[in-house]
Design a protein around this motif. Structure first.
Motif, PDB file in Angstrom:
ATOM      1  N   GLU A  31       0.747  -0.979  -0.048  1.00  0.00           N
ATOM      2  CA  GLU A  31       0.010   0.051   0.217  1.00  0.00           C
ATOM      3  C   GLU A  31       0.792   1.367   0.021  1.00  0.00           C
ATOM      4  OE1 GLU A  31      -2.843   1.730   3.202  1.00  0.00           O
ATOM      5  OE2 GLU A  31      -3.363  -0.283   2.627  1.00  0.00           O
ATOM      6  N   GLN A  32       0.530   2.158  -1.065  1.00  0.00           N
ATOM      7  CA  GLN A  32       1.387   3.540  -0.940  1.00  0.00           C
ATOM      8  C   GLN A  32       0.618   4.532  -0.553  1.00  0.00           C
ATOM      9  OE1 GLN A  32       3.536   4.034  -4.282  1.00  0.00           O
ATOM     10  NE2 GLN A  32       4.538   1.837  -4.321  1.00  0.00           N
ATOM     11  N   VAL A  33       1.135   5.708  -0.050  1.00  0.00           N
ATOM     12  CA  VAL A  33       0.665   7.064   0.409  1.00  0.00           C
ATOM     13  C   VAL A  33       0.084   7.453  -1.065  1.00  0.00           C
ATOM     14  CG1 VAL A  33       0.969   9.093   1.231  1.00  0.00           C
ATOM     15  CG2 VAL A  33       2.036   6.898   2.275  1.00  0.00           C
ATOM     16  N   ASP A  34      -0.716   8.170  -0.978  1.00  0.00           N
ATOM     17  CA  ASP A  34      -1.421   8.983  -2.216  1.00  0.00           C
ATOM     18  C   ASP A  34      -0.625  10.351  -2.178  1.00  0.00           C
ATOM     19  OD1 ASP A  34      -2.889  10.136  -4.145  1.00  0.00           O
ATOM     20  OD2 ASP A  34      -4.775  10.488  -3.067  1.00  0.00           O
ATOM     21  N   ASN A  35       0.147  10.381  -3.427  1.00  0.00           N
ATOM     22  CA  ASN A  35       0.988  11.599  -3.560  1.00  0.00           C
ATOM     23  C   ASN A  35       0.407  12.649  -4.733  1.00  0.00           C
ATOM     24  OD1 ASN A  35       3.242  11.606  -1.567  1.00  0.00           O
ATOM     25  ND2 ASN A  35       3.683   9.484  -2.727  1.00  0.00           N
ATOM     26  N   SER A  36      -0.802  12.116  -5.106  1.00  0.00           N
ATOM     27  CA  SER A  36      -1.501  12.887  -6.147  1.00  0.00           C
ATOM     28  C   SER A  36      -1.573  14.349  -5.905  1.00  0.00           C
ATOM     29  CB  SER A  36      -2.773  12.006  -6.682  1.00  0.00           C
ATOM     30  OG  SER A  36      -3.751  12.119  -5.680  1.00  0.00           O
ATOM     31  N   TRP A  37      -1.655  14.733  -4.734  1.00  0.00           N
ATOM     32  CA  TRP A  37      -1.533  16.289  -4.632  1.00  0.00           C
ATOM     33  C   TRP A  37      -0.382  17.137  -5.305  1.00  0.00           C
ATOM     34  CZ3 TRP A  37       2.657  18.341  -2.649  1.00  0.00           C
ATOM     35  CH2 TRP A  37       3.708  17.659  -1.951  1.00  0.00           C
ATOM     36  N   LEU A  38       0.688  16.378  -5.655  1.00  0.00           N
ATOM     37  CA  LEU A  38       1.563  17.104  -6.295  1.00  0.00           C
ATOM     38  C   LEU A  38       1.441  17.271  -7.769  1.00  0.00           C
ATOM     39  CD1 LEU A  38       4.570  18.317  -5.839  1.00  0.00           C
ATOM     40  CD2 LEU A  38       5.586  16.125  -6.315  1.00  0.00           C
ATOM     41  N   ASN A  39       0.431  16.404  -8.358  1.00  0.00           N
ATOM     42  CA  ASN A  39      -0.157  16.562 -10.033  1.00  0.00           C
ATOM     43  C   ASN A  39      -0.584  17.856 -10.272  1.00  0.00           C
ATOM     44  OD1 ASN A  39       0.900  13.835  -9.858  1.00  0.00           O
ATOM     45  ND2 ASN A  39      -0.910  12.850  -9.885  1.00  0.00           N
ATOM     46  N   GLY A  40       0.023  18.339 -11.269  1.00  0.00           N
ATOM     47  CA  GLY A  40      -0.547  19.668 -11.748  1.00  0.00           C
ATOM     48  C   GLY A  40       0.623  20.765 -11.964  1.00  0.00           C
ATOM     49  N   LYS A  41      -0.079  21.880 -12.163  1.00  0.00           N
ATOM     50  CA  LYS A  41       0.901  23.021 -12.568  1.00  0.00           C
ATOM     51  C   LYS A  41       1.521  23.621 -11.143  1.00  0.00           C
ATOM     52  CE  LYS A  41      -0.548  23.984 -16.915  1.00  0.00           C
ATOM     53  NZ  LYS A  41       0.184  24.523 -17.862  1.00  0.00           N
ATOM     54  N   TRP A  42       2.598  24.188 -10.959  1.00  0.00           N
ATOM     55  CA  TRP A  42       3.455  24.870  -9.924  1.00  0.00           C
ATOM     56  C   TRP A  42       4.158  25.922 -10.516  1.00  0.00           C
ATOM     57  CZ3 TRP A  42       2.715  23.183  -4.831  1.00  0.00           C
ATOM     58  CH2 TRP A  42       1.800  22.101  -4.529  1.00  0.00           C
ATOM     59  N   GLU A  43       4.264  27.135  -9.898  1.00  0.00           N
ATOM     60  CA  GLU A  43       4.782  28.164 -10.372  1.00  0.00           C
ATOM     61  C   GLU A  43       5.558  28.784  -9.222  1.00  0.00           C
ATOM     62  OE1 GLU A  43       3.037  31.320 -13.320  1.00  0.00           O
ATOM     63  OE2 GLU A  43       2.534  32.133 -11.144  1.00  0.00           O
ATOM     64  N   GLY A  44       6.754  29.389  -9.289  1.00  0.00           N
ATOM     65  CA  GLY A  44       7.804  30.182  -8.514  1.00  0.00           C
ATOM     66  C   GLY A  44       8.825  30.433  -9.233  1.00  0.00           C
ATOM     67  N   GLN A  45       9.809  31.243  -8.557  1.00  0.00           N
ATOM     68  CA  GLN A  45      11.017  31.621  -9.003  1.00  0.00           C
ATOM     69  C   GLN A  45      12.005  30.924  -9.001  1.00  0.00           C
ATOM     70  OE1 GLN A  45      11.224  35.700  -6.939  1.00  0.00           O
ATOM     71  NE2 GLN A  45       9.986  36.515  -8.404  1.00  0.00           N
ATOM     72  N   PRO A  46      12.780  30.758 -10.039  1.00  0.00           N
ATOM     73  CA  PRO A  46      14.018  29.852  -9.993  1.00  0.00           C
ATOM     74  C   PRO A  46      15.440  30.911  -9.474  1.00  0.00           C
ATOM     75  CG  PRO A  46      13.861  30.426 -12.267  1.00  0.00           C
ATOM     76  CD  PRO A  46      12.589  30.967 -11.186  1.00  0.00           C
ATOM     77  N   PRO A  47      16.528  30.179  -9.137  1.00  0.00           N
ATOM     78  CA  PRO A  47      17.611  30.997  -8.778  1.00  0.00           C
ATOM     79  C   PRO A  47      17.846  31.793  -9.753  1.00  0.00           C
ATOM     80  CG  PRO A  47      18.032  28.684  -8.178  1.00  0.00           C
ATOM     81  CD  PRO A  47      16.761  28.775  -8.986  1.00  0.00           C
ATOM     82  N   ALA A  48      17.794  31.682 -11.166  1.00  0.00           N
ATOM     83  CA  ALA A  48      18.282  32.653 -12.095  1.00  0.00           C
ATOM     84  C   ALA A  48      17.389  34.042 -12.329  1.00  0.00           C
ATOM     85  CB  ALA A  48      18.658  31.930 -13.299  1.00  0.00           C
ATOM     86  N   GLY A  49      16.298  33.977 -11.635  1.00  0.00           N
ATOM     87  CA  GLY A  49      15.168  34.811 -11.774  1.00  0.00           C
ATOM     88  C   GLY A  49      14.213  34.419 -12.793  1.00  0.00           C
ATOM     89  N   GLY A  50      13.345  35.161 -12.981  1.00  0.00           N
ATOM     90  CA  GLY A  50      12.082  35.018 -13.863  1.00  0.00           C
ATOM     91  C   GLY A  50      10.960  34.134 -13.285  1.00  0.00           C
ATOM     92  N   GLU A  51      10.088  33.666 -13.917  1.00  0.00           N
ATOM     93  CA  GLU A  51       9.024  32.660 -13.321  1.00  0.00           C
ATOM     94  C   GLU A  51       9.074  31.472 -13.869  1.00  0.00           C
ATOM     95  OE1 GLU A  51       6.047  32.840 -10.443  1.00  0.00           O
ATOM     96  OE2 GLU A  51       7.366  34.541 -10.936  1.00  0.00           O
ATOM     97  N   LEU A  52       9.176  30.330 -13.120  1.00  0.00           N
ATOM     98  CA  LEU A  52       9.173  29.005 -13.759  1.00  0.00           C
ATOM     99  C   LEU A  52       7.730  28.210 -13.362  1.00  0.00           C
ATOM    100  CD1 LEU A  52      10.350  26.232 -14.359  1.00  0.00           C
ATOM    101  CD2 LEU A  52      11.466  25.984 -12.160  1.00  0.00           C
ATOM    102  N   THR A  53       7.210  27.857 -14.196  1.00  0.00           N
ATOM    103  CA  THR A  53       6.069  26.926 -14.507  1.00  0.00           C
ATOM    104  C   THR A  53       6.426  25.757 -14.717  1.00  0.00           C
ATOM    105  OG1 THR A  53       4.766  29.035 -15.032  1.00  0.00           O
ATOM    106  CG2 THR A  53       3.764  26.919 -15.102  1.00  0.00           C
TER     107      THR A  53
END
Length: 132
Positions: A31-53
């Motif tokens: 039996e495995q833990v449901d990690n489906s909460w991570l599925n989808g689009k995520w957005e934030g700032q990478p170290p080099a700047g800009g916006e990573l989706t």
């Protein structure tokens, strides 16, 4: 060699018991833990700047796969994303195959306040929030 009926009955009962119970034990351990909460689009700032989706998908072995985009003037960067998830702990790597020199950014993240709170190996702190 003489075998009593009670001994034979005990052996048969034990074999039947183990045969019936084994699938339940295996199912519980697999039996495995449901990690489906991570599925989808995520957005934030990478170290080099800009916006990573990033668009992420978790498979049955808790392996994370995905792709990303960082819009830049004239040309966008498209990193490949890999990693693992274990409960609320996520490790992500963004690989930029078209960059010269090729580069990898390693994020060590924890889910907190509905966002991935991340730190890179160089100490850069960022967070990624879910878009959908």
């Amino acid at each position: 060699m003489k075998i009593s009926i009670q001994s034979l009955t005990g052996v048969i009962f034990s074999v039947l018991f183990l045969t019936v119970c084994s699938p339940f034990t295996l199912a519980a351990s697999a039996e495995q833990v449901d990690n489906s909460w991570l599925n989808g689009k995520w957005e934030g700032q990478p170290p080099a700047g800009g916006e990573l989706t990033m668009t992420l998908t978790v498979d049955k072995d808790n392996q994370v796969r995905g792709s990303g985009v960082i819009p830049l003037r004239g040309k966008s960067a498209h990193p490949e994303v890999t990693g693992t998830v274990n409960g609320n702990h996520v490790v992500l790597e963004t690989f930029f195959p078209s960059a010269f020199p090729q580069s990898v950014v390693h994020y060590n993240c924890t889910l907190a306040d509905n966002a991935l709170q991340c730190r890179t190996k160089t100490g850069y702190k960022t967070s990624f929030r879910k878009l959908d």
